[in-house]
Design a protein around this motif. Structure first.
Motif, PDB file in Angstrom:
ATOM      1  N   ASP A  14       9.238 124.340  69.205  1.00  0.00           N
ATOM      2  CA  ASP A  14       8.649 125.196  70.238  1.00  0.00           C
ATOM      3  C   ASP A  14       8.262 124.388  71.478  1.00  0.00           C
ATOM      4  OD1 ASP A  14       8.948 127.471  68.755  1.00  0.00           O
ATOM      5  OD2 ASP A  14       6.939 127.393  67.878  1.00  0.00           O
ATOM      6  N   GLU A  15       7.690 123.211  71.265  1.00  0.00           N
ATOM      7  CA  GLU A  15       7.304 122.371  72.397  1.00  0.00           C
ATOM      8  C   GLU A  15       8.538 121.935  73.189  1.00  0.00           C
ATOM      9  OE1 GLU A  15       5.239 119.275  70.429  1.00  0.00           O
ATOM     10  OE2 GLU A  15       3.286 120.258  70.485  1.00  0.00           O
ATOM     11  N   ALA A  16       9.612 121.586  72.465  1.00  0.00           N
ATOM     12  CA  ALA A  16      10.840 121.159  73.128  1.00  0.00           C
ATOM     13  C   ALA A  16      11.454 122.301  73.930  1.00  0.00           C
ATOM     14  CB  ALA A  16      11.840 120.635  72.095  1.00  0.00           C
ATOM     15  N   LYS A  17      11.391 123.533  73.382  1.00  0.00           N
ATOM     16  CA  LYS A  17      11.918 124.700  74.101  1.00  0.00           C
ATOM     17  C   LYS A  17      11.145 124.927  75.397  1.00  0.00           C
ATOM     18  CE  LYS A  17      13.756 127.425  70.230  1.00  0.00           C
ATOM     19  NZ  LYS A  17      13.566 128.655  69.429  1.00  0.00           N
ATOM     20  N   LYS A  18       9.811 124.867  75.312  1.00  0.00           N
ATOM     21  CA  LYS A  18       8.986 125.071  76.497  1.00  0.00           C
ATOM     22  C   LYS A  18       9.222 123.975  77.539  1.00  0.00           C
ATOM     23  CE  LYS A  18       5.325 127.496  73.934  1.00  0.00           C
ATOM     24  NZ  LYS A  18       3.919 127.440  73.475  1.00  0.00           N
ATOM     25  N   ASP A  45      15.906 116.112  74.095  1.00  0.00           N
ATOM     26  CA  ASP A  45      14.779 116.293  73.173  1.00  0.00           C
ATOM     27  C   ASP A  45      14.880 117.626  72.431  1.00  0.00           C
ATOM     28  OD1 ASP A  45      13.652 113.870  73.744  1.00  0.00           O
ATOM     29  OD2 ASP A  45      12.256 114.638  75.247  1.00  0.00           O
ATOM     30  N   HIS A  46      15.345 118.658  73.135  1.00  0.00           N
ATOM     31  CA  HIS A  46      15.476 119.975  72.494  1.00  0.00           C
ATOM     32  C   HIS A  46      16.533 119.939  71.391  1.00  0.00           C
ATOM     33  CE1 HIS A  46      17.315 124.076  72.232  1.00  0.00           C
ATOM     34  NE2 HIS A  46      16.044 124.367  72.012  1.00  0.00           N
ATOM     35  N   LEU A  50      15.801 120.416  67.455  1.00  0.00           N
ATOM     36  CA  LEU A  50      16.510 121.453  66.720  1.00  0.00           C
ATOM     37  C   LEU A  50      17.184 120.879  65.487  1.00  0.00           C
ATOM     38  CD1 LEU A  50      17.443 124.410  66.623  1.00  0.00           C
ATOM     39  CD2 LEU A  50      19.414 123.752  68.010  1.00  0.00           C
ATOM     40  N   ARG A  51      17.795 119.685  65.643  1.00  0.00           N
ATOM     41  CA  ARG A  51      18.438 119.061  64.493  1.00  0.00           C
ATOM     42  C   ARG A  51      17.413 118.689  63.419  1.00  0.00           C
ATOM     43  NH1 ARG A  51      19.564 114.389  66.347  1.00  0.00           N
ATOM     44  NH2 ARG A  51      17.932 113.416  65.098  1.00  0.00           N
ATOM     45  N   GLN A  52      16.274 118.147  63.844  1.00  0.00           N
ATOM     46  CA  GLN A  52      15.232 117.797  62.883  1.00  0.00           C
ATOM     47  C   GLN A  52      14.691 119.045  62.190  1.00  0.00           C
ATOM     48  OE1 GLN A  52      13.596 113.988  65.486  1.00  0.00           O
ATOM     49  NE2 GLN A  52      12.161 115.485  64.723  1.00  0.00           N
ATOM     50  N   LEU A 159      24.703 103.564  75.116  1.00  0.00           N
ATOM     51  CA  LEU A 159      23.981 104.606  74.387  1.00  0.00           C
ATOM     52  C   LEU A 159      22.861 105.193  75.238  1.00  0.00           C
ATOM     53  CD1 LEU A 159      23.685 103.023  70.823  1.00  0.00           C
ATOM     54  CD2 LEU A 159      25.056 104.999  71.479  1.00  0.00           C
ATOM     55  N   ALA A 160      22.143 104.330  75.942  1.00  0.00           N
ATOM     56  CA  ALA A 160      21.026 104.805  76.762  1.00  0.00           C
ATOM     57  C   ALA A 160      21.516 105.723  77.877  1.00  0.00           C
ATOM     58  CB  ALA A 160      20.274 103.616  77.351  1.00  0.00           C
ATOM     59  N   LYS A 161      22.653 105.404  78.482  1.00  0.00           N
ATOM     60  CA  LYS A 161      23.169 106.212  79.585  1.00  0.00           C
ATOM     61  C   LYS A 161      23.741 107.548  79.113  1.00  0.00           C
ATOM     62  CE  LYS A 161      24.370 102.379  82.663  1.00  0.00           C
ATOM     63  NZ  LYS A 161      25.482 101.670  83.345  1.00  0.00           N
ATOM     64  N   ASN A 162      24.170 107.600  77.867  1.00  0.00           N
ATOM     65  CA  ASN A 162      24.891 108.785  77.393  1.00  0.00           C
ATOM     66  C   ASN A 162      24.172 109.524  76.269  1.00  0.00           C
ATOM     67  OD1 ASN A 162      27.742 108.604  78.791  1.00  0.00           O
ATOM     68  ND2 ASN A 162      27.232 106.526  78.151  1.00  0.00           N
ATOM     69  N   LYS A 163      22.876 109.287  76.113  1.00  0.00           N
ATOM     70  CA  LYS A 163      22.128 109.895  75.015  1.00  0.00           C
ATOM     71  C   LYS A 163      22.227 111.415  75.028  1.00  0.00           C
ATOM     72  CE  LYS A 163      17.412 110.677  73.422  1.00  0.00           C
ATOM     73  NZ  LYS A 163      15.974 110.408  73.657  1.00  0.00           N
ATOM     74  N   ALA A 164      21.960 112.028  76.170  1.00  0.00           N
ATOM     75  CA  ALA A 164      21.921 113.490  76.240  1.00  0.00           C
ATOM     76  C   ALA A 164      23.287 114.107  75.960  1.00  0.00           C
ATOM     77  CB  ALA A 164      21.407 113.942  77.609  1.00  0.00           C
ATOM     78  N   ILE A 165      24.346 113.535  76.548  1.00  0.00           N
ATOM     79  CA  ILE A 165      25.683 114.106  76.371  1.00  0.00           C
ATOM     80  C   ILE A 165      26.162 113.921  74.938  1.00  0.00           C
ATOM     81  CG2 ILE A 165      27.090 112.087  76.981  1.00  0.00           C
ATOM     82  CD1 ILE A 165      27.669 115.582  78.419  1.00  0.00           C
ATOM     83  N   ILE A 166      25.756 112.816  74.281  1.00  0.00           N
ATOM     84  CA  ILE A 166      26.121 112.588  72.875  1.00  0.00           C
ATOM     85  C   ILE A 166      25.453 113.630  71.993  1.00  0.00           C
ATOM     86  CG2 ILE A 166      25.863 111.009  70.923  1.00  0.00           C
ATOM     87  CD1 ILE A 166      26.117 108.705  72.924  1.00  0.00           C
TER      88      ILE A 166
END
Length: 393
Positions: A14-18, A45-46, A50-52, A159-166
């Protein structure tokens, strides 16, 4: 490995969604680089939250799960006891084999043999990555650069540059680890990595193989997503792996609605173009999974190749189907051009492109043998050509 476990976040779903919703509002009002970065971090983060959540959620006290539905445990026990559900019985029988210590050992030996046969010579660059070389050459070069670094150390900068897209690509099924080719972390399949001195080399080979596949999928995901969302794919300062510059989608935002559905469809082609496939997504039964796990045969790699060809031949006009057609078309066009040029240079005459029954079909003579530029798909194309010729005759 990082890809196996992924990053962690302390935020609830919920926090990640907000946080994601707030980041979207800020970005819409001011599309500055800082707000773009904040939006990408919130999206990552969302996805992580969600995966967790999915990994941790499950039946509570006095509850059980049946075919994806949580209900009263006693009720589900009665259903399993008195009602014949083939899916449940088959799943139990298929998984029971690997519960035996002897068969677990056989499975580990099979995994060990596959790993030693495939990833201890950087073969992924020319086998799993063969089609990528023709589909998007820069993605192929970036994969080589990052995987070469991964042989020595974990490529933290990439990895740091592409975290979100991965995270996004893994969520949509476009990015997958080639688990059937990697050394295990425990058991017999991990023995080579525990050998003094040599063990570090075996770990390096396995890590390099894994990163080549994952980086190739990620880079191709960027290319296809940029085209789908009509956003520029720009080369940014900073070198990846010390060789290739880094590419990022400018103004990238999380996918929603129909764009997300199209990207899921594209993901099917992307993972197959790099030779990976998922049992869960295909609905492969546990009995077949168990049988394949006990062989030295790379079943998922073969299934990925066949599925890619099947997608391309499908009369559907979906965006994923067109990606499969484009990948195979570019491979055939490139291989035909190189074969023709190399054959002329070696023999002074054109190659045999018309008789699939001849040993030199689509090949160039080298010494006493032949070499082709279609890579692991050569045998499939040759079979199709023979079937087509037989049908015509």
């Amino acid at each position: 490995y990082w890809f196996a476990n992924g990053p962690r976040t302390v935020k609830t779903l919920d926090e990640a969604k907000k946080a994601l919703a707030a980041a979207k509002r800020v970005f819409k009002s001011d599309k500055s680089p800082a707000n773009e970065t904040a939006l990408r971090e919130a999206a990552a983060d969302h996805v992580t939250a969600l995966r967790q959540y999915r990994g941790q959620s499950g039946p509570g006290f006095f509850e059980a799960e049946l075919r994806g539905m949580v209900n009263d445990a006693s009720l589900i026990d009665d259903i399993k006891k008195y009602i014949d559900i083939p899916e449940i019985q088959n799943a139990r029988q298929g998984a029971a084999l690997l519960d035996d210590p002897i068969w677990r050992g056989v499975k580990d030996v099979s995994q060990l043999v596959r790993s030693l046969m495939t990833n201890v010579d950087f073969a992924a660059m020319g086998i799993q990555g063969h089609l990528l070389m023709f589909r998007d050459f820069q993605s192929w070069l970036t994969s080589i650069a990052v995987s070469s670094e991964a042989f020595i150390r974990k490529p933290e900068a990439w990895l740091a540059k592409n975290k979100a897209i991965i995270e996004e690509g893994m969520e949509l099924g476009a990015i997958m680890r080639p688990t059937e080719f990697l050394f295990g972390s425990t058991g017999i399949s991990s023995w080579p990595t525990r050998i003094p001195l040599a063990g570090r080399a075996f770990k390096g080979f396995s890590r390099s193989f894994e990163y080549f596949i994952m980086v190739g999928q990620t880079e191709l995901y960027k290319v296809t997503k940029a085209k789908l969302t009509k956003r520029p794919l720009q080369t940014r300062p900073g070198r990846v792996g010390g060789i290739m510059p880094d590419r990022q989608i400018i103004g990238d935002v999380p996918l929603q609605g129909q764009a997300r559905e199209h990207m899921i469809d594209l993901g099917r082609a992307i993972r197959r173009e790099l030779g990976t496939e998922d049992y869960l997504l295909l609905g492969i039964r546990p009995t077949q999974q168990t049988f394949e796990a006990l062989t030295f045969f790379a079943a998922r790699f073969m299934r990925a190749n066949l599925s890619l060809i099947g997608m391309a031949m499908n009369p559907s006009t979906s965006i994923g189907t067109w990606e499969a057609r484009r990948g195979l078309a570019q491979l055939i066009a490139g291989a035909t051009t190189i074969t023709t040029g190399a054959h002329y240079a070696k023999t002074g005459r054109p190659p045999n492109l018309t008789d699939p029954y001849a040993p030199d079909w689509f090949q160039v003579p080298f010494g006493k043998t032949y070499f082709n530029f279609l890579g692991p798909l050569y045998s499939y194309f040759r079979t199709i050509a023979r079937m087509s010729q037989a049908t015509i005759e």
